[in-house]
Motif scaffolding. Structure first.
Motif, PDB file in Angstrom:
ATOM      1  N   PHE A   1      44.553  45.246  38.297  1.00 55.74           N
ATOM      2  CA  PHE A   1      43.733  44.969  39.473  1.00 55.74           C
ATOM      3  C   PHE A   1      42.534  44.105  39.130  1.00 55.74           C
ATOM      4  O   PHE A   1      42.194  43.903  37.959  1.00 55.74           O
ATOM      5  CB  PHE A   1      43.289  46.278  40.147  1.00 55.74           C
ATOM      6  CG  PHE A   1      42.492  47.206  39.269  1.00 55.74           C
ATOM      7  CD1 PHE A   1      43.124  48.096  38.415  1.00 55.74           C
ATOM      8  CD2 PHE A   1      41.099  47.190  39.293  1.00 55.74           C
ATOM      9  CE1 PHE A   1      42.392  48.949  37.602  1.00 55.74           C
ATOM     10  CE2 PHE A   1      40.358  48.039  38.482  1.00 55.74           C
ATOM     11  CZ  PHE A   1      41.010  48.922  37.640  1.00 55.74           C
ATOM     12  N   THR A   2      41.933  43.572  40.159  1.00 58.42           N
ATOM     13  CA  THR A   2      40.747  42.736  39.995  1.00 58.42           C
ATOM     14  C   THR A   2      39.596  43.371  40.765  1.00 58.42           C
ATOM     15  O   THR A   2      39.809  44.102  41.740  1.00 58.42           O
ATOM     16  CB  THR A   2      40.990  41.321  40.544  1.00 58.42           C
ATOM     17  OG1 THR A   2      41.273  41.396  41.949  1.00 58.42           O
ATOM     18  CG2 THR A   2      42.171  40.652  39.832  1.00 58.42           C
ATOM     19  N   ALA A   3      38.393  43.087  40.312  1.00 56.27           N
ATOM     20  CA  ALA A   3      37.210  43.620  40.992  1.00 56.27           C
ATOM     21  C   ALA A   3      36.035  42.697  40.708  1.00 56.27           C
ATOM     22  O   ALA A   3      35.975  42.075  39.640  1.00 56.27           O
ATOM     23  CB  ALA A   3      36.905  45.036  40.492  1.00 56.27           C
ATOM     24  N   PRO A   4      35.112  42.595  41.664  1.00 53.43           N
ATOM     25  CA  PRO A   4      33.930  41.770  41.419  1.00 53.43           C
ATOM     26  C   PRO A   4      33.088  42.381  40.292  1.00 53.43           C
ATOM     27  O   PRO A   4      33.159  43.594  40.053  1.00 53.43           O
ATOM     28  CB  PRO A   4      33.183  41.813  42.755  1.00 53.43           C
ATOM     29  CG  PRO A   4      33.701  43.017  43.471  1.00 53.43           C
ATOM     30  CD  PRO A   4      35.104  43.230  42.983  1.00 53.43           C
ATOM     31  N   ALA A   5      32.320  41.544  39.627  1.00 54.11           N
ATOM     32  CA  ALA A   5      31.493  42.018  38.506  1.00 54.11           C
ATOM     33  C   ALA A   5      30.575  43.160  38.938  1.00 54.11           C
ATOM     34  O   ALA A   5      30.278  44.058  38.143  1.00 54.11           O
ATOM     35  CB  ALA A   5      30.679  40.852  37.943  1.00 54.11           C
TER      36      ALA A   5
ATOM     37  N   LEU B   1      39.418  41.148  35.556  1.00 54.34           N
ATOM     38  CA  LEU B   1      40.807  41.612  35.586  1.00 54.34           C
ATOM     39  C   LEU B   1      40.868  42.896  34.755  1.00 54.34           C
ATOM     40  O   LEU B   1      40.366  42.933  33.628  1.00 54.34           O
ATOM     41  CB  LEU B   1      41.704  40.526  34.993  1.00 54.34           C
ATOM     42  CG  LEU B   1      43.197  40.805  34.888  1.00 54.34           C
ATOM     43  CD1 LEU B   1      43.823  40.964  36.276  1.00 54.34           C
ATOM     44  CD2 LEU B   1      43.886  39.684  34.124  1.00 54.34           C
ATOM     45  N   TRP B   2      41.495  43.935  35.334  1.00 57.34           N
ATOM     46  CA  TRP B   2      41.508  45.261  34.707  1.00 57.34           C
ATOM     47  C   TRP B   2      42.929  45.816  34.629  1.00 57.34           C
ATOM     48  O   TRP B   2      43.779  45.485  35.453  1.00 57.34           O
ATOM     49  CB  TRP B   2      40.694  46.256  35.548  1.00 57.34           C
ATOM     50  CG  TRP B   2      39.244  45.950  35.724  1.00 57.34           C
ATOM     51  CD1 TRP B   2      38.686  45.110  36.648  1.00 57.34           C
ATOM     52  CD2 TRP B   2      38.156  46.508  34.980  1.00 57.34           C
ATOM     53  NE1 TRP B   2      37.316  45.109  36.522  1.00 57.34           N
ATOM     54  CE2 TRP B   2      36.958  45.963  35.501  1.00 57.34           C
ATOM     55  CE3 TRP B   2      38.075  47.418  33.914  1.00 57.34           C
ATOM     56  CZ2 TRP B   2      35.700  46.303  35.014  1.00 57.34           C
ATOM     57  CZ3 TRP B   2      36.820  47.756  33.425  1.00 57.34           C
ATOM     58  CH2 TRP B   2      35.651  47.203  33.966  1.00 57.34           C
ATOM     59  N   ILE B   3      43.130  46.730  33.654  1.00 57.73           N
ATOM     60  CA  ILE B   3      44.384  47.487  33.610  1.00 57.73           C
ATOM     61  C   ILE B   3      44.064  48.965  33.401  1.00 57.73           C
ATOM     62  O   ILE B   3      43.087  49.310  32.730  1.00 57.73           O
ATOM     63  CB  ILE B   3      45.354  46.952  32.535  1.00 57.73           C
ATOM     64  CG1 ILE B   3      46.723  47.606  32.677  1.00 57.73           C
ATOM     65  CG2 ILE B   3      44.806  47.170  31.119  1.00 57.73           C
ATOM     66  CD1 ILE B   3      47.876  46.732  32.348  1.00 57.73           C
ATOM     67  N   SER B   4      44.907  49.833  34.007  1.00 53.55           N
ATOM     68  CA  SER B   4      44.599  51.269  34.012  1.00 53.55           C
ATOM     69  C   SER B   4      44.806  51.934  32.657  1.00 53.55           C
ATOM     70  O   SER B   4      44.146  52.934  32.361  1.00 53.55           O
ATOM     71  CB  SER B   4      45.427  51.985  35.078  1.00 53.55           C
ATOM     72  OG  SER B   4      46.802  51.734  34.904  1.00 53.55           O
TER      73      SER B   4
ATOM     74  N   LEU C   1      39.917  53.199  43.747  1.00 56.19           N
ATOM     75  CA  LEU C   1      39.718  51.742  43.700  1.00 56.19           C
ATOM     76  C   LEU C   1      39.550  51.103  45.072  1.00 56.19           C
ATOM     77  O   LEU C   1      39.121  49.955  45.175  1.00 56.19           O
ATOM     78  CB  LEU C   1      40.908  51.074  42.987  1.00 56.19           C
ATOM     79  CG  LEU C   1      40.980  51.273  41.480  1.00 56.19           C
ATOM     80  CD1 LEU C   1      42.239  50.621  40.925  1.00 56.19           C
ATOM     81  CD2 LEU C   1      39.729  50.721  40.789  1.00 56.19           C
ATOM     82  N   ARG C   2      39.882  51.849  46.133  1.00 49.62           N
ATOM     83  CA  ARG C   2      39.795  51.260  47.487  1.00 49.62           C
ATOM     84  C   ARG C   2      38.484  50.519  47.736  1.00 49.62           C
ATOM     85  O   ARG C   2      38.510  49.371  48.184  1.00 49.62           O
ATOM     86  CB  ARG C   2      39.947  52.359  48.527  1.00 49.62           C
ATOM     87  CG  ARG C   2      41.317  52.509  49.100  1.00 49.62           C
ATOM     88  CD  ARG C   2      41.180  53.495  50.236  1.00 49.62           C
ATOM     89  NE  ARG C   2      42.339  54.338  50.365  1.00 49.62           N
ATOM     90  CZ  ARG C   2      42.307  55.557  50.927  1.00 49.62           C
ATOM     91  NH1 ARG C   2      41.166  56.072  51.366  1.00 49.62           N
ATOM     92  NH2 ARG C   2      43.398  56.246  51.035  1.00 49.62           N
ATOM     93  N   PRO C   3      37.337  51.136  47.480  1.00 49.73           N
ATOM     94  CA  PRO C   3      36.082  50.416  47.761  1.00 49.73           C
ATOM     95  C   PRO C   3      35.659  49.472  46.638  1.00 49.73           C
ATOM     96  O   PRO C   3      34.637  48.799  46.777  1.00 49.73           O
ATOM     97  CB  PRO C   3      35.061  51.553  47.924  1.00 49.73           C
ATOM     98  CG  PRO C   3      35.609  52.670  47.107  1.00 49.73           C
ATOM     99  CD  PRO C   3      37.097  52.532  47.089  1.00 49.73           C
ATOM    100  N   LEU C   4      36.412  49.432  45.548  1.00 49.75           N
ATOM    101  CA  LEU C   4      35.951  48.694  44.360  1.00 49.75           C
ATOM    102  C   LEU C   4      36.786  47.453  44.059  1.00 49.75           C
ATOM    103  O   LEU C   4      36.251  46.420  43.650  1.00 49.75           O
ATOM    104  CB  LEU C   4      35.994  49.615  43.128  1.00 49.75           C
ATOM    105  CG  LEU C   4      35.123  50.870  43.177  1.00 49.75           C
ATOM    106  CD1 LEU C   4      35.418  51.770  41.980  1.00 49.75           C
ATOM    107  CD2 LEU C   4      33.642  50.477  43.193  1.00 49.75           C
ATOM    108  N   ALA C   5      38.114  47.550  44.202  1.00 53.25           N
ATOM    109  CA  ALA C   5      39.010  46.479  43.763  1.00 53.25           C
ATOM    110  C   ALA C   5      39.174  45.418  44.853  1.00 53.25           C
ATOM    111  O   ALA C   5      39.116  45.717  46.046  1.00 53.25           O
ATOM    112  CB  ALA C   5      40.372  47.060  43.387  1.00 53.25           C
ATOM    113  N   SER C   6      39.411  44.174  44.418  1.00 56.32           N
ATOM    114  CA  SER C   6      39.657  43.089  45.370  1.00 56.32           C
ATOM    115  C   SER C   6      41.158  42.834  45.532  1.00 56.32           C
ATOM    116  O   SER C   6      41.604  42.344  46.572  1.00 56.32           O
ATOM    117  CB  SER C   6      38.950  41.814  44.903  1.00 56.32           C
ATOM    118  OG  SER C   6      39.209  41.552  43.532  1.00 56.32           O
ATOM    119  N   ALA C   7      41.954  43.148  44.507  1.00 57.90           N
ATOM    120  CA  ALA C   7      43.412  42.998  44.558  1.00 57.90           C
ATOM    121  C   ALA C   7      44.016  43.983  43.561  1.00 57.90           C
ATOM    122  O   ALA C   7      43.349  44.362  42.593  1.00 57.90           O
ATOM    123  CB  ALA C   7      43.836  41.571  44.198  1.00 57.90           C
TER     124      ALA C   7
END
Ligand code: ADP
Ligand code: MG
Length: 312
Positions: free
Chosen positions: A266-270, A152-155, A201-207
């Motif tokens: 946003f969320t992203a896989p490890a 889980l990330w924040i900008s 983030l398009r290719p990186l984030a899951s949500a």
């Protein structure tokens, strides 16, 4: 000044774009959506006395009315292209209109979005912007894509806008150096839509979503859409210089429940972590299969009430 003179004088300006076949001046705008892309549309209204104080600077009202809409496009991973503006004004006050347009077009120029139409009516001050952008078909960032194990990330640090609102209401200013109070007020009045980050983030984030009603509440929306839960580590939550300056208990409340941040959450896989880190975002927790939001600080569970802003 009549309605048409007003539109000509104040709103026939700003960036022009080759994808606009017809903008202001016809009955409707004609816009070219590139083949293979989806149109992304969002609208938000700002009402005097509700979203900004009655004595707010016209420049800031213009800036923010556009910023909150572009922030929604950023959260979808969209490229911002066009906006319309529906303006309801008590009077055609020229100095208000000049400053409003200056704030609106300062951000429009920065992000190269074209004002392609709108509506102008008389009544209590209210500003509705509709923003339009595009995203390659199927590639938009959605709220529902998080899976257990994602980070889980924040900008950027949340909470400054909430502190800024308290300062605007006459609270807290005594506890802060002027420069930090000014920073918090700037974050309240002139938020930064994270458009470049959304694209990256398009290719990186899951949500993904943008935080407008408080981090905890908006995270709840992402978790509900994804059918997951999350563990948020308060020790990882980035703190702005202004929030670092005040009582940590209040700082956490501002950071978790304050509204108007317009940061991307946003969320992203490890596997994306190195690339996401390089974009300047901060990892604040992880997604769990168990539903609900659990707070921790340095490995210990923390309990605090978490309610954000709702209109009703
Ligand atoms: P109509 O009566 O056909 O709805 P209007 O007379 O309301 O058209 O508006 C004339 C033109 O000016 C239209 O192209 C409309 O999109 C544009 N317009 C009206 N108000 C605004 C505004 N506040 N900002 C930008 N464009 C506007
Ligand atoms: Mg009209």
């Amino acid at each position: 000044m009549d309605e048409f003179a007003l539109i000509r004088q104040f709103f026939t300006q700003g960036p022009t774009r080759p994808d606009v076949s017809a903008g202001i001046g016809d009955d409707a705008a004609l816009l070219q959506v590139p083949v293979g892309q989806e149109l992304v549309v969002t609208t938000d209204t700002l009402v005097a006395g509700r979203h900004f104080p009655d004595d707010a600077a016209a420049f800031d009202i213009g800036w923010k009315s556009l910023a909150v809409n572009l922030s929604d496009l950023a959260a979808m991973g969209a490229e911002a292209r066009w906006v319309t503006l529906a303006l309801t004004l008590p009077t055609a006050n020229e100095s208000f209109l000049r400053e409003f347009a200056r704030g609106f077009f300062a951000l429009a120029a920065q992000e190269q979005v074209a004002l392609v139409g709108g509506d102008t009516t008389r009544g209590p001050l209210s500003v509705t912007v509709t923003a339009m952008g595009t995203v390659p078909t199927g590639q938009a960032l959605r709220r529902g894509g998080a899976v257990a194990g994602d980070d889980l990330w924040i900008s950027a640090p949340p909470g400054d806008a909430a502190l800024g609102l308290q300062i605007a209401l006459g609270q807290w200013a005594d506890e802060l150096p002027d420069s930090l109070a000014t920073q918090a007020l700037e974050r309240l009045h002139r938020p930064t839509p994270r458009l470049a980050l959304g694209l990256a983030l398009r290719p990186l984030a899951s949500a993904c979503l943008d935080v407008s009603d408080g981090l905890a509440q908006d995270l709840g929306h992402l978790l509900a859409a994804s059918g997951t839960g999350a563990e948020l580590d308060l020790g990882l939550l980035p703190q702005s210089p202004a929030l670092r300056h005040i009582d940590p208990a209040f700082a956490s409340v501002f950071a978790l429940t304050g509204g108007d941040d317009y940061e991307l959450l946003f969320t992203a896989p490890a596997s994306s972590a190195t690339a996401v880190q390089a974009l300047g975002a901060t990892r604040i927790g992880r997604i769990t299969a168990m539903p609900g939001l659990r707070l921790f600080r340095d490995g210990t569970a923390v309990d605090m009430p978490l309610t954000g802003y709702t209109h009703f």
